[in-house]
Design an enzyme around this catalytic site. Structure first.
Site, PDB file in Angstrom:
ATOM      1  N   ARG A  70       0.793  -1.225   0.000  1.00 38.01           N
ATOM      2  CA  ARG A  70       0.000   0.000   0.000  1.00 38.01           C
ATOM      3  C   ARG A  70       0.829   1.281   0.000  1.00 38.01           C
ATOM      4  O   ARG A  70       0.607   2.163  -0.804  1.00 38.01           O
ATOM      5  CB  ARG A  70      -0.964   0.007   1.208  1.00 38.01           C
ATOM      6  CG  ARG A  70      -1.885  -1.191   1.250  1.00 38.01           C
ATOM      7  CD  ARG A  70      -2.877  -1.102   2.384  1.00 38.01           C
ATOM      8  NE  ARG A  70      -3.945  -0.162   2.120  1.00 38.01           N
ATOM      9  CZ  ARG A  70      -5.043  -0.060   2.845  1.00 38.01           C
ATOM     10  NH1 ARG A  70      -5.208  -0.848   3.891  1.00 38.01           N
ATOM     11  NH2 ARG A  70      -5.973   0.813   2.562  1.00 38.01           N
ATOM     12  N   HIS A 101      -7.908  -4.412  -6.927  1.00 34.55           N
ATOM     13  CA  HIS A 101      -7.534  -3.794  -5.649  1.00 34.55           C
ATOM     14  C   HIS A 101      -8.690  -3.924  -4.661  1.00 34.55           C
ATOM     15  O   HIS A 101      -9.611  -3.101  -4.644  1.00 34.55           O
ATOM     16  CB  HIS A 101      -7.203  -2.309  -5.896  1.00 34.55           C
ATOM     17  CG  HIS A 101      -6.440  -1.669  -4.777  1.00 34.55           C
ATOM     18  ND1 HIS A 101      -5.126  -1.980  -4.490  1.00 34.55           N
ATOM     19  CD2 HIS A 101      -6.783  -0.706  -3.886  1.00 34.55           C
ATOM     20  CE1 HIS A 101      -4.699  -1.244  -3.486  1.00 34.55           C
ATOM     21  NE2 HIS A 101      -5.685  -0.464  -3.095  1.00 34.55           N
ATOM     22  N   TYR A 154     -18.771  12.816 -10.558  1.00 32.81           N
ATOM     23  CA  TYR A 154     -18.815  14.072 -11.305  1.00 32.81           C
ATOM     24  C   TYR A 154     -17.594  14.274 -12.205  1.00 32.81           C
ATOM     25  O   TYR A 154     -17.619  15.143 -13.079  1.00 32.81           O
ATOM     26  CB  TYR A 154     -18.905  15.263 -10.349  1.00 32.81           C
ATOM     27  CG  TYR A 154     -20.130  15.262  -9.480  1.00 32.81           C
ATOM     28  CD1 TYR A 154     -21.406  15.286 -10.052  1.00 32.81           C
ATOM     29  CD2 TYR A 154     -20.030  15.229  -8.096  1.00 32.81           C
ATOM     30  CE1 TYR A 154     -22.542  15.281  -9.246  1.00 32.81           C
ATOM     31  CE2 TYR A 154     -21.158  15.229  -7.292  1.00 32.81           C
ATOM     32  CZ  TYR A 154     -22.413  15.250  -7.871  1.00 32.81           C
ATOM     33  OH  TYR A 154     -23.537  15.247  -7.084  1.00 32.81           O
TER      34      TYR A 154
END
Length: 839
Positions: A42, A88, A131
């Site tokens: 990570r 993932h 968006y």
């Protein structure tokens, strides 16, 4: 009657069982698993492609979805869902945050995602994933190139249903170019971005010279190049990080002082330190003013927009020195920040702290392995295709018999065996012939097949040469890196300064205390200097406020004696005075000396490393207009005044007197097509003026031969020019110092682009040139060699003389004096400026 057992029935397997465990051992094991996951899966990037696993999976998923730069954008939520569902298995927020950072031009030096919509700012976060839209940037295409050619190992995804690359091919040295940041368990990484062109140059040098040292690589990578520009003050911490992997450096905003109103000046901020937004700076300024720690600021406005970019205006109160206020801003606000370098990354699955050379070495080894595996893959495919083409050549040579064999066979297996037996074909060749449609087989001509076979043999030979020679393999890697730099490279944005004009924070005291310099700057004598590379600076003044400033040498060495610059214009003034910048259009622009950075002495001589670009102080230049000299604005009676020369051969001395109160005014009336080429501030009349022309003519005459004129006058005839010639230089030599003066001429081709040809140079004693009358043709000062037809640079003045290149490095001039009409000696690199002793 059967007896019942009194023992209770055993519970079903897996139910009702209590297992005693050691809590300390369980906590230790669970924490180690968590720490391992955070470190390796990570938080830390891989040293080869510079990507964390989530970033690598995002790019691979977008590549798999076909979101290439020429395709339309898609919703980010779709990309996040694809990554989360297939590769993932973590939260969508973490995936979207990583995608957003790869699209932010203020976070990465070379963005890998082309975002459409609100992707945030240094002060605000992005819009929701539903968006915004995204696709791969052109640089990301280079990161995933050749993935289908077995260049990297593939590993299973989280559930083993799919394959994903363990590392990307990464033709871009992404870790150094874009940097990285992350916090793991017990360790963290924080790496600044760098310039792609510089990093590629260093990587290519390491490819060609595997034994190169860190000092060799520092010639190509001088320091970080931050996305927002700004300035890095002090490079000792950077060099320490390049050597050890850990270090710190200070970043400072790019500012200039402008006239906000006719009576008030302000500090305009155009670039901020890495990761700092204007809203944060405005907030800190307001807090410091309210707490009375910051003095001299009357207002601050954020005028940032898409057209002009970042523009933060700090208005300075009347009577306060903007330079002193700026120093307070550096100490009390994020306009000056410290960046801690911690180059921690994964190397062969292990976290390591690497210096610059080690980072480049890991990347170069990765690219060598990628190109080797790609060449092996292409070689195998080319051999397979050649084998099939050779089978087709056999079939086409006797097409009728091939058809007869196939038609007379009972089935495909029999046809295959008969073709192999009759024509001595391999199984693959026979299958290829059988799979072809008859109409395609007849279209193959022997000539076409032989041409294709020859091409495949050439390809095979080239690939075998690459795989058989380490030098050839390294050449391919170097060439591909050069192509990446040409396609994606951009100029450097961050200015690197060895030292600042102000004292270091440690010498100024604790951060947040009162101003370290007085708000009222003492009006001590100094020199205002302009360098060949366009840096403007002033000396720190003399010890005696009533005496003249100390002299300045022509070349100003830096603190490490490797940087060098040449003073091409200088004027004697005082710290609180104003001087004029004379432009090629005959204008004089007022320039407050106190706004110019002061140079601290280094080994007895000032260093222009603390100077500032001239454009920061004279922003009103028109297109094609340039500054050609510096001059005093108020010239006392008895002084020589301002002398200037035009390209058309005109010379003028401006009559002494006070300059107009305007911010700009004209000092010469120019004819159409003419321009000012040089301007000198003469302390007195006891000097000879010298004009040098492009056709290598030098004219020397007394300054008293030029009558002082008013500012509107057009000057007098200076030198008679031949057809096509122009004046290239103006010099002045005091009477009685002729033996200490020198004439330097640099010849080249008139049609060559500036800086592309080094040319030849000659240094001649000034005393060898006789004086003649004003308005005559002068004497020859340089004989051209083959390929030369013009003087591109010239200098006449007090020695010793120094020359500088565009990089600021010193260019050695010929040590032996040349004849007055002799030829020059070849220079090692192009010259941009020549200067002599000032004062």
């Amino acid at each position: 009657m059967a007896r019942r057992s009194s023992a209770p029935a055993a519970p079903p397997p897996g139910e009702g069982r209590v297992v005693d465990i050691d809590v300390a051992a369980e906590m230790q094991g669970s924490f180690l698993e968590y720490a391992y996951s955070v470190i390796y899966a990570r938080a830390l990037p891989d040293a080869r492609d510079g990507l964390k696993p989530v970033q690598r999976r995002i790019l691979y998923a977008m590549h798999d979805m076909g979101l290439r730069p020429e395709r339309a954008h898609v919703k980010c939520s779709r990309v996040v869902g694809e990554v989360m569902g297939k590769l993932h298995p973590h939260g969508d927020t973490a995936i979207y945050d990583a995608l957003v950072r790869m699209a932010q031009s203020f976070s990465l030096r070379l963005p890998l995602v082309d975002g459409h919509g609100n992707f945030g700012s240094p002060d605000d976060g992005p819009a929701a994933a539903r968006y915004t839209e995204a696709r791969m940037a052109s640089a990301a295409q280079v990161m995933v190139a050749d993935l289908d050619e077995d260049v990297v190992d593939l590993v299973p995804n989280y559930d083993g249903s799919l394959q994903q690359p363990s590392v990307l091919p990464s033709a871009i040295p992404n870790l150094l170019v874009n940097g990285a940041s992350g916090i793991a368990v017990g360790m963290a990484t924080n790496m600044p971005p760098h310039n792609l062109v510089e990093v590629v140059a260093a990587a290519r040098h390491l490819v060609e010279h595997p034994a190169a040292t860190l000092e060799d690589l520092l010639r190509f990578v001088p320091g970080p190049d931050l996305p927002g520009g700004g300035r890095i003050i002090g490079l000792d911490g950077v060099r320490e990080a390049y050597a050890t992997g850990r270090g710190t450096f200070r970043t400072r905003a790019t500012t200039r002082v402008e006239a906000i109103t006719p009576r008030r000046r302000g500090i305009v901020v155009t670039e901020l330190p890495y990761g700092v937004g204007p809203e944060r700076v405005v907030e800190k300024i307001a807090d410091a003013v309210k707490s009375r720690r910051l003095q001299g600021v009357s207002d601050v406005q954020d005028l940032t927009d898409r057209e002009s970019g970042l523009r933060l205006v700090v208005e300075v109160k009347s009577g306060f020195d903007p330079e002193a206020v700026l120093e307070q801003l550096h100490r009390l606000t994020p306009m000056e920040e410290t960046f801690g370098i911690n180059n921690v990354c994964l190397v062969e699955g292990q976290p390591r702290t690497l210096g610059l050379r080690e980072l480049l070495a890991v990347y170069v080894d990765h690219r060598l392995e990628v190109v080797r595996r790609r060449s092996e893959y292409r070689l195998a495919r080319a051999r397979e295709r050649l084998h099939l083409v050779e089978g087709l050549l056999v079939a086409v040579a006797d097409i009728d018999e091939v058809i007869a064999v196939i038609r007379s066979s009972d089935d495909a297996a029999a046809a295959r065996e008969r073709l192999m037996a009759v024509f001595e074909l391999s199984r693959e060749q026979a299958d290829h012939i059988l799979e072809l449609q008859l109409r395609r087989l007849t279209r193959f001509s022997t000539l076409e097949l032989e041409t294709r076979a020859a091409e495949l043999r050439e390809t095979i030979a080239a690939l075998e040469e690459v795989l058989g020679s380490d030098e050839r393999l390294r050449g391919v890697v170097s060439d591909e890196l050069a192509e990446v730099a040409r396609e994606h490279g951009t100029p450097r944005r961050t200015v690197l300064l060895e030292a600042s004009g102000a004292a270091a924070p440690a010498a100024r005291g604790a951060r947040g205390r009162g101003p370290a310099v007085p708000l009222e700057v003492p009006d001590s004598p100094c020199w205002l200097l302009l360098s060949a590379t366009g840096l403007l600076a002033r000396t720190s003044g003399g010890t005696d406020d009533d005496g003249p400033p100390p002299p300045v040498p022509a070349g100003l060495p830096g603190a490490d004696r490797s940087a060098h610059d040449v003073v091409v214009a200088a004027v004697r003034t005082s710290a609180r005075a104003e001087v004029g910048a004379v432009t090629s259009r005959g204008r004089v622009l007022r320039l407050p000396v106190v706004d110019v950075p002061a140079l601290p002495p280094v080994h007895g001589a000032p260093s222009l490393a603390g100077g500032a670009p001239l454009a920061d102080f004279v922003p009103g230049l028109a297109k094609g207009e340039r500054v050609v000299g510096l001059a005093r604005l108020d010239v006392p009676e008895g002084a020589g005044g301002l002398a200037l020369a035009t390209a058309g051969g005109t010379v003028k001395r401006v009559a002494p007197g006070e300059a107009p109160a305007r911010e700009e005014f004209e000092v010469v009336g120019l004819k159409d097509g003419d321009e000012v080429v040089a301007a000198l501030d003469l302390p007195d009349d006891g000097r000879d003026l010298v004009l040098v022309t492009s056709d290598a003519q030098l004219l020397r005459f007394p300054a008293t031969a030029v009558r002082p004129q008013g500012r509107a006058a057009g000057g007098m005839a200076g030198v008679r020019l031949a057809a096509g010639a122009r004046v290239v230089a103006l010099g002045a030599v005091a009477h009685g110092t002729e033996d200490d003066a020198a004439v330097v001429t640099v010849a080249g081709a008139a049609g060559a682009l500036p800086g592309t040809e080094a040319g030849t140079a000659k240094v001649t004693p000034f005393a060898e040139y006789p004086a003649k009358g004003r308005g005559t043709g002068g004497v020859r000062c340089h004989r051209f060699l083959r390929g030369e037809d013009a003087l591109v640079h010239a200098f006449v003045g007090a020695g010793p003389v120094a020359a500088g290149a565009a990089s600021g490095a010193a260019v050695p001039l010929p040590a032996e004096p040349g004849r007055r009409d002799g030829s020059g000696v070849p220079l090692p690199q192009a010259v941009v400026g020549i200067g002599g002793r000032v004062g």
